[in-house]
Design an enzyme around this catalytic site. Structure first.
Site, short mmCIF file in Angstrom:
data_model
loop_
_atom_site.label_atom_id
_atom_site.label_comp_id
_atom_site.label_asym_id
_atom_site.label_seq_id
_atom_site.Cartn_x
_atom_site.Cartn_y
_atom_site.Cartn_z
N GLY A 19 -6.61 11.34 -13.57
CA GLY A 19 -7.62 10.30 -13.38
C GLY A 19 -8.02 10.06 -11.93
CE1 TYR A 152 -6.34 -3.32 -14.77
CE2 TYR A 152 -8.45 -4.43 -14.92
CZ TYR A 152 -7.69 -3.38 -14.47
OH TYR A 152 -8.25 -2.39 -13.70
#
Length: 246
Positions: A19, A152
């Site tokens: 990623g 998050y």
């Protein structure tokens, strides 16, 4: 800053098995830098080998192992000029359903790990006496939280604040600290759950009409480690294609 402008930089990138982290590591390698990729996944060694770099395996969620792994990576390079704290986790959970353990894990990996790796790396940078660069991965969510991302988003807002405090405390050593706030970036993670309709919806949030790529984020990380960014510190840079503008 770091070594002379033409000398290879010694770079450590966490969360680099795939990623965005792998793209950042590859971008530094393309610049001719010496790079160590750090990740919990053993296949980080394969990613590093493909790039012509080195690797270290550690669990950044474990304080002792985080310190060990970063120290090992720095020793491999015989010093450090750039630390990119990219490692992180993400999940969607409604606010009322978040368990205490989920909250703690999010902060342990997304925020506490950055404190620990920064402490190890910054001490080495200070001992070297040549300054350095720290780039922390935050998120658009740290400025503009989405539904289902309370823990998050809070962890990424904490990254932004930690980065600002780092910039203030380490500036006297000519160490800069900045954070990146990517928007929707299409990576392998989540590829099996997103649909073309979802991607189209996210893309419509950007005036440029597209989602980001790992290379978009990597380019900004490399810029922040360059001589051109020597006077930038304590900033949270949006890499969102204009999805947010503050």
């Amino acid at each position: 800053m770091t070594p002379s402008d033409n000398a290879p930089r010694r770079v450590v990138v966490t969360g680099a098995a795939r990623g965005i982290g792998a793209a950042i590591a590859g971008a530094f390698v393309a610049e001719g830098d010496q790079v160590v990729l750090v990740d919990r996944a053993p296949d980080v060694a394969d990613t590093a080998a493909d790039l012509g770099a080195k690797s270290a395996v550690c669990d950044l969620g474990d304080p002792d192992d985080a310190r060990r792994g970063i120290s090992e990576a720095i020793d491999t390079l015989d010093g450090i000029d750039v630390l990119v704290n990219n490692a992180g986790v993400f999940e969607i959970v409604p606010l009322l359903d978040i368990e205490a353990e989920q909250w703690s894990r999010m902060f342990d990996i997304n925020t506490r790990s950055m404190l620990l790796t920064t402490q190890v790396a910054a001490r080495r940078m200070i001992d070297q006496g040549t300054g350095g660069r720290i780039v922390n991965m935050a998120s658009m969510g740290g400025k503009d939280p989405a539904r289902g991302q309370s823990h998050y988003a809070a962890s990424k807002a904490a990254v932004i604040a930690l980065t600002q405090a780092t910039a203030k405390e380490l500036g006297e050593y000519q160490i800069t600290a900045n954070s990146l706030c990517p928007g929707y970036v299409l990576t392998e993670m989540g590829a099996d759950t997103r649909t073309p309709e979802m991607v189209a919806g996210w893309s419509s949030l950007s005036p440029l009409g597209r989602c980001g790529s790992p290379d978009d984020v990597a380019a900004m990380a490399v810029f922040l480690a360059s001589p051109s960014a020597a006077y930038l510190t304590g900033q949270a840079f949006n890499v969102t294609g204009g999805m947010i503008m503050h």
